[in-house]
Write a protein that holds these residues in place. Sequence first.
Motif, PDB file in Angstrom:
ATOM      1  N   VAL A  82       0.836  -1.187   0.000  1.00  0.00           N
ATOM      2  CA  VAL A  82       0.000   0.000   0.000  1.00  0.00           C
ATOM      3  C   VAL A  82       0.881   1.250   0.000  1.00  0.00           C
ATOM      4  O   VAL A  82       1.887   1.298   0.700  1.00  0.00           O
ATOM      5  N   LEU A  83       0.482   2.234  -0.778  1.00  0.00           N
ATOM      6  CA  LEU A  83       1.102   3.548  -0.745  1.00  0.00           C
ATOM      7  C   LEU A  83       0.069   4.529  -0.211  1.00  0.00           C
ATOM      8  O   LEU A  83      -1.005   4.683  -0.783  1.00  0.00           O
ATOM      9  N   VAL A  84       0.402   5.180   0.906  1.00  0.00           N
ATOM     10  CA  VAL A  84      -0.527   6.109   1.555  1.00  0.00           C
ATOM     11  C   VAL A  84       0.083   7.506   1.550  1.00  0.00           C
ATOM     12  O   VAL A  84       1.229   7.684   1.979  1.00  0.00           O
ATOM     13  N   THR A  85      -0.678   8.470   1.068  1.00  0.00           N
ATOM     14  CA  THR A  85      -0.259   9.864   1.094  1.00  0.00           C
ATOM     15  C   THR A  85      -1.240  10.646   1.961  1.00  0.00           C
ATOM     16  O   THR A  85      -2.452  10.598   1.727  1.00  0.00           O
ATOM     17  N   LEU A  86      -0.704  11.351   2.953  1.00  0.00           N
ATOM     18  CA  LEU A  86      -1.534  12.089   3.899  1.00  0.00           C
ATOM     19  C   LEU A  86      -1.103  13.550   3.941  1.00  0.00           C
ATOM     20  O   LEU A  86       0.093  13.861   3.881  1.00  0.00           O
ATOM     21  N   LYS A  87      -2.081  14.431   4.078  1.00  0.00           N
ATOM     22  CA  LYS A  87      -1.815  15.863   4.194  1.00  0.00           C
ATOM     23  C   LYS A  87      -2.830  16.430   5.186  1.00  0.00           C
ATOM     24  O   LYS A  87      -4.041  16.261   5.005  1.00  0.00           O
ATOM     25  N   SER A  88      -2.320  17.067   6.249  1.00  0.00           N
ATOM     26  CA  SER A  88      -3.201  17.560   7.303  1.00  0.00           C
ATOM     27  C   SER A  88      -3.037  19.051   7.504  1.00  0.00           C
ATOM     28  O   SER A  88      -1.936  19.598   7.376  1.00  0.00           O
ATOM     29  N   GLY A  89      -4.141  19.710   7.827  1.00  0.00           N
ATOM     30  CA  GLY A  89      -4.133  21.114   8.220  1.00  0.00           C
ATOM     31  C   GLY A  89      -4.287  21.207   9.726  1.00  0.00           C
ATOM     32  O   GLY A  89      -5.226  20.645  10.300  1.00  0.00           O
ATOM     33  N   VAL A  90      -3.353  21.906  10.382  1.00  0.00           N
ATOM     34  CA  VAL A  90      -3.311  21.932  11.846  1.00  0.00           C
ATOM     35  C   VAL A  90      -3.159  23.369  12.329  1.00  0.00           C
ATOM     36  O   VAL A  90      -2.365  24.145  11.781  1.00  0.00           O
ATOM     37  N   LYS A  91      -3.898  23.743  13.362  1.00  0.00           N
ATOM     38  CA  LYS A  91      -3.736  25.043  13.991  1.00  0.00           C
ATOM     39  C   LYS A  91      -2.500  25.064  14.881  1.00  0.00           C
ATOM     40  O   LYS A  91      -1.967  24.006  15.250  1.00  0.00           O
ATOM     41  N   ARG A  92      -2.079  26.253  15.259  1.00  0.00           N
ATOM     42  CA  ARG A  92      -0.890  26.369  16.109  1.00  0.00           C
ATOM     43  C   ARG A  92      -1.089  25.709  17.470  1.00  0.00           C
ATOM     44  O   ARG A  92      -0.129  25.286  18.111  1.00  0.00           O
ATOM     45  N   ASP A  93      -2.357  25.643  17.938  1.00  0.00           N
ATOM     46  CA  ASP A  93      -2.599  25.016  19.242  1.00  0.00           C
ATOM     47  C   ASP A  93      -2.641  23.494  19.164  1.00  0.00           C
ATOM     48  O   ASP A  93      -2.867  22.825  20.171  1.00  0.00           O
ATOM     49  N   GLY A  94      -2.425  22.937  17.961  1.00  0.00           N
ATOM     50  CA  GLY A  94      -2.387  21.490  17.794  1.00  0.00           C
ATOM     51  C   GLY A  94      -3.672  20.868  17.313  1.00  0.00           C
ATOM     52  O   GLY A  94      -3.743  19.648  17.126  1.00  0.00           O
ATOM     53  N   SER A  95      -4.712  21.651  17.068  1.00  0.00           N
ATOM     54  CA  SER A  95      -5.993  21.100  16.611  1.00  0.00           C
ATOM     55  C   SER A  95      -5.918  20.775  15.115  1.00  0.00           C
ATOM     56  O   SER A  95      -5.603  21.646  14.308  1.00  0.00           O
ATOM     57  N   ILE A  96      -6.236  19.525  14.772  1.00  0.00           N
ATOM     58  CA  ILE A  96      -6.308  19.144  13.360  1.00  0.00           C
ATOM     59  C   ILE A  96      -7.659  19.586  12.813  1.00  0.00           C
ATOM     60  O   ILE A  96      -8.705  19.238  13.355  1.00  0.00           O
ATOM     61  N   VAL A  97      -7.637  20.357  11.715  1.00  0.00           N
ATOM     62  CA  VAL A  97      -8.888  20.880  11.160  1.00  0.00           C
ATOM     63  C   VAL A  97      -9.237  20.260   9.817  1.00  0.00           C
ATOM     64  O   VAL A  97     -10.387  20.352   9.369  1.00  0.00           O
ATOM     65  N   ALA A  98      -8.260  19.639   9.150  1.00  0.00           N
ATOM     66  CA  ALA A  98      -8.554  19.052   7.841  1.00  0.00           C
ATOM     67  C   ALA A  98      -7.520  17.985   7.514  1.00  0.00           C
ATOM     68  O   ALA A  98      -6.382  18.030   7.994  1.00  0.00           O
ATOM     69  N   ARG A  99      -7.943  17.033   6.681  1.00  0.00           N
ATOM     70  CA  ARG A  99      -7.007  16.005   6.202  1.00  0.00           C
ATOM     71  C   ARG A  99      -7.430  15.518   4.831  1.00  0.00           C
ATOM     72  O   ARG A  99      -8.615  15.280   4.567  1.00  0.00           O
ATOM     73  N   GLU A 100      -6.449  15.397   3.953  1.00  0.00           N
ATOM     74  CA  GLU A 100      -6.615  14.737   2.662  1.00  0.00           C
ATOM     75  C   GLU A 100      -5.842  13.429   2.688  1.00  0.00           C
ATOM     76  O   GLU A 100      -4.756  13.349   3.272  1.00  0.00           O
ATOM     77  N   SER A 101      -6.368  12.413   2.043  1.00  0.00           N
ATOM     78  CA  SER A 101      -5.650  11.130   1.988  1.00  0.00           C
ATOM     79  C   SER A 101      -5.844  10.483   0.630  1.00  0.00           C
ATOM     80  O   SER A 101      -6.906  10.610   0.003  1.00  0.00           O
ATOM     81  N   ARG A 102      -4.822   9.807   0.193  1.00  0.00           N
ATOM     82  CA  ARG A 102      -4.895   8.978  -1.012  1.00  0.00           C
ATOM     83  C   ARG A 102      -4.256   7.639  -0.665  1.00  0.00           C
ATOM     84  O   ARG A 102      -3.107   7.577  -0.230  1.00  0.00           O
ATOM     85  N   VAL A 103      -5.007   6.569  -0.871  1.00  0.00           N
ATOM     86  CA  VAL A 103      -4.535   5.215  -0.571  1.00  0.00           C
ATOM     87  C   VAL A 103      -4.537   4.417  -1.867  1.00  0.00           C
ATOM     88  O   VAL A 103      -5.567   4.312  -2.536  1.00  0.00           O
TER      89      VAL A 103
END
Length: 448
Positions: free
Chosen positions: A2-23
Amino acid sequence: PVLVTLKSGVKRDGSIVARESRVIFNSGAYGSFKPVPDGVLNGSDHTGGPYDIPNLRMEAFSVYTNNPPCGYMRGPGHPQVAFSVEAHMDLLARELGMDALEFRRKNVVRQDAEGEAMAPKTLDTAAQAIGWGTPKVTSAPSKRVGRGLAMATRHTGIGEGTSDVTLNPDGTVTVLSGLPDNGTGSLTVVVQVVAQEMGVPVERVRLVRADTDQLPTDSGSGASRVTNVAGHAAIAACSQLKEQLAPRAAAMLGVDSVKWDGIGWAAEGARRVALEDLAVEMVKPGDPDAHVQVILAQKASPDKGYCTQAVEVEVDVETGEVRVRKIVTVQDTGTIINPLGHQSQIDGGVSQGFGLALTEELLLEDGRVTNAHLSDYKIPSIADMPELETIHLYSEGPGPYNARAIGEMPYVPIAGAITNAVADAIGTPIMEIPITAERVLQGLEGRE
């Protein structure tokens, strides 16, 4: 593979607000051997992990290649995806300058469809058990110690099953099961459920392995469904059987109605008739009222189970050797019907994930397997396994007697936990498994 590509959007306080993934699954030369018609393994929908991420975009592909056809096994696609997600979580924490535990605490799901989620409790319990934040003691100057965490969530499987139960004239109970018991002890669980429902000792239940001439349908052993499907079917059959026999118990007691009290039928005034006594007095061979066959389709439940695993490793920075010193696995479980079988599923899942993380790799050259012998394809043995600590946190599940599935869960997060522990030890991320000595040394060279 499996090849997994992940991209996350994170605030400075550490809160994850978005994620893109391709598997992308390397399916091999054919589209068969997959659990779903479109050929894409179910694990691809777990790229959010057990985390509260408000915006998700997921893509998944199953790609034809000139390689041997690939099938699926325990937790289809999920262990590979969980490895990627959990390694990604540590990368994000490192970029933010946050502790990996605190970053997970910040983002772990706290409310799910059933109310308060058990994920935070499993996380804190595992971290405490592994000694998170305490000094790391090495055995030699060339060794480095690391600790890692990984989390996962899974459903309890559903499906259609048949249960066939008969009360015999001697007071024993016969149960027919079409389950293929491939080593999980599922047939033992069926016997235990029937014994519990009919109020007899387990040794008084006779199990018959039935075929399709005797039983019309069964969903089979897979998808963490067996105890849920077969257990509820057995409970339904036993309940119907007790209802059919109740008028005979009432006749024996000379009353109009009776109620089942766990081991027999009871009337007012503390008068009762035991199951065995009724069988001897009132049941003849082939008696239709003493036999029930039930087909039950167990419906989907929004209920999820959670698991956190924590690992401590020691890495030799001169040779690249990785030695796992301790594994802690914490899962929320409902009622454990068979403690030995339950723990065996956990032990087996962890050791299987150990191999995924550290030793097992199918090597291909021009579409041909080059390590086709078990002397070259390394499966872990008992000598490789470290201390394993298992901790159960109770929460009611959808299975019989509030049971939860355990067949796949312990296998899913362990590769991610080992990976993060190794990365912690050597100070550089791990992007590929298995974590061989060569890959450890390459990572150290890249850091330098």
